[in-house]
Design a protein around this motif. Structure first.
Motif, short mmCIF file in Angstrom:
data_model
loop_
_atom_site.label_atom_id
_atom_site.label_comp_id
_atom_site.label_asym_id
_atom_site.label_seq_id
_atom_site.Cartn_x
_atom_site.Cartn_y
_atom_site.Cartn_z
N LYS A 134 0.86 -1.19 0.00
CA LYS A 134 0.00 0.00 0.00
C LYS A 134 0.89 1.23 0.00
O LYS A 134 1.48 1.59 1.00
N GLY A 135 1.00 1.86 -1.15
CA GLY A 135 1.75 3.10 -1.26
C GLY A 135 3.24 2.95 -1.47
O GLY A 135 3.94 3.95 -1.68
N THR A 136 3.77 1.73 -1.42
CA THR A 136 5.20 1.53 -1.59
C THR A 136 5.64 1.89 -3.01
O THR A 136 6.62 2.61 -3.21
N VAL A 137 4.91 1.40 -3.99
CA VAL A 137 5.24 1.73 -5.38
C VAL A 137 5.07 3.23 -5.61
O VAL A 137 5.89 3.87 -6.28
N ASP A 138 4.02 3.82 -5.06
CA ASP A 138 3.82 5.25 -5.21
C ASP A 138 5.04 6.03 -4.72
O ASP A 138 5.51 6.97 -5.37
N ALA A 139 5.55 5.65 -3.54
CA ALA A 139 6.69 6.35 -2.96
C ALA A 139 7.95 6.17 -3.81
O ALA A 139 8.69 7.13 -4.06
N LEU A 140 8.19 4.94 -4.27
CA LEU A 140 9.40 4.67 -5.05
C LEU A 140 9.35 5.33 -6.42
O LEU A 140 10.39 5.60 -7.03
N MET A 141 8.17 5.61 -6.91
CA MET A 141 8.05 6.24 -8.23
C MET A 141 8.19 7.75 -8.19
O MET A 141 8.13 8.42 -9.22
N CYS A 142 8.43 8.29 -7.00
CA CYS A 142 8.63 9.75 -6.88
C CYS A 142 9.95 10.19 -7.50
O CYS A 142 10.16 11.38 -7.76
N ASN A 150 11.86 1.51 -10.67
CA ASN A 150 11.53 1.05 -9.31
C ASN A 150 10.21 0.30 -9.30
O ASN A 150 10.08 -0.77 -8.70
N GLY A 151 9.21 0.87 -9.98
CA GLY A 151 7.91 0.22 -10.04
C GLY A 151 7.99 -1.14 -10.71
O GLY A 151 7.39 -2.11 -10.25
N ARG A 152 8.75 -1.22 -11.79
CA ARG A 152 8.90 -2.49 -12.50
C ARG A 152 9.56 -3.54 -11.61
O ARG A 152 9.14 -4.71 -11.58
N MET A 170 -2.05 -4.52 -5.05
CA MET A 170 -1.35 -3.24 -5.01
C MET A 170 -2.36 -2.13 -4.76
O MET A 170 -3.33 -1.99 -5.51
N VAL A 171 -2.15 -1.36 -3.71
CA VAL A 171 -3.04 -0.24 -3.37
C VAL A 171 -2.29 1.05 -3.67
O VAL A 171 -1.23 1.32 -3.11
N SER A 172 -2.86 1.87 -4.56
CA SER A 172 -2.15 3.05 -5.05
C SER A 172 -3.09 4.24 -5.17
O SER A 172 -4.30 4.09 -5.32
#
Length: 213
Positions: A134-142, A150-152, A170-172
């Motif tokens: 939850k939100g990990t991909v969002d943060a790494l894509m900053c 990072n997302g990949r 995945m929660v985004s």
């Protein structure tokens, strides 16, 4: 947990030895609430985070809460003349009557915490029945330079450690109908899935609500 209905619909009731992984759990992990849901009765879970300080705090809070629960149990029933309230083991320590307990985490003996990079997990292939973030991909894509990569990597690793028939949730905040969301799908999600090789098959589902600013 507001995710429980979605998790129930996507992930079949697991076996007693089911394994669950949360990526980038942070200091407010989803796992304690999920593991206290009877849908996951008997399952085992691990939450990972990149920050050692976060993992140390989660482990400390867990030890303190378990100790408080044991103390309350040994103490026996509360005298009816006193107004002391003991919080049940599965309730959040934020609730009234939980004075002295670390705030925010329900007590669950089925959850452990480890330091790990969600982009390069040490777990073997096909280790988990459910992987969520939850939100990990969002943060790494900053990161402008490496955001999509990072997302990949996160998606690729999540799928690698999934057992056949497993679910990656995945929660985004990204909307699939907006540029940011569609760019993630094309630059991160699909390349990660396609990179798994021809022996892997997958299906995608999108569940979202549009919220006006």
């Amino acid at each position: 947990s507001t995710l429980q209905p979605l998790v129930h619909s996507l992930a079949p009731r697991p076996d007693k030895d089911a394994q669950v992984l949360e990526l980038g759990c942070g200091d407010k992990p989803l796992l304690p609430d999920l593991m206290n849901d009877e849908h996951f009765e008997g399952a085992h879970a691990v939450g990972v985070d990149y920050a050692p300080a976060v993992v140390r705090q989660l482990r400390m809070d867990q030890r303190l809460q378990k100790s408080a629960v044991r103390t309350a149990t040994i103490a026996g029933p509360v005298s009816p003349k006193k107004k002391t309230k003991l919080t049940p083991w599965h309730k959040s320590s934020k609730e009234e009557g939980a004075a002295g307990l670390p705030a925010g985490l329900p007590v669950s003996s089925d959850v452990s915490y480890e330091v790990a990079d969600a982009r390069a997990l040490s777990y073997s292939d096909s280790s988990f029945d459910l992987v969520l973030e939850k939100g990990t991909v969002d943060a790494l894509m900053c990161s402008d330079a490496s955001g999509y990569e990072n997302g990949r990597l996160v998606v690729s690793e999540a799928c690698r450690v999934l057992k056949p028939g497993g679910v990656f949730l995945m929660v985004s905040h990204m909307s699939p109908t907006a540029h940011e969301g569609s760019s993630f799908v094309n630059a991160s999600l699909l390349p990660a899935l396609q990179g798994l090789g021809p022996k892997f098959t997958f299906s995608l589902g999108v569940h979202f609500d549009e919220v006006e600013a």
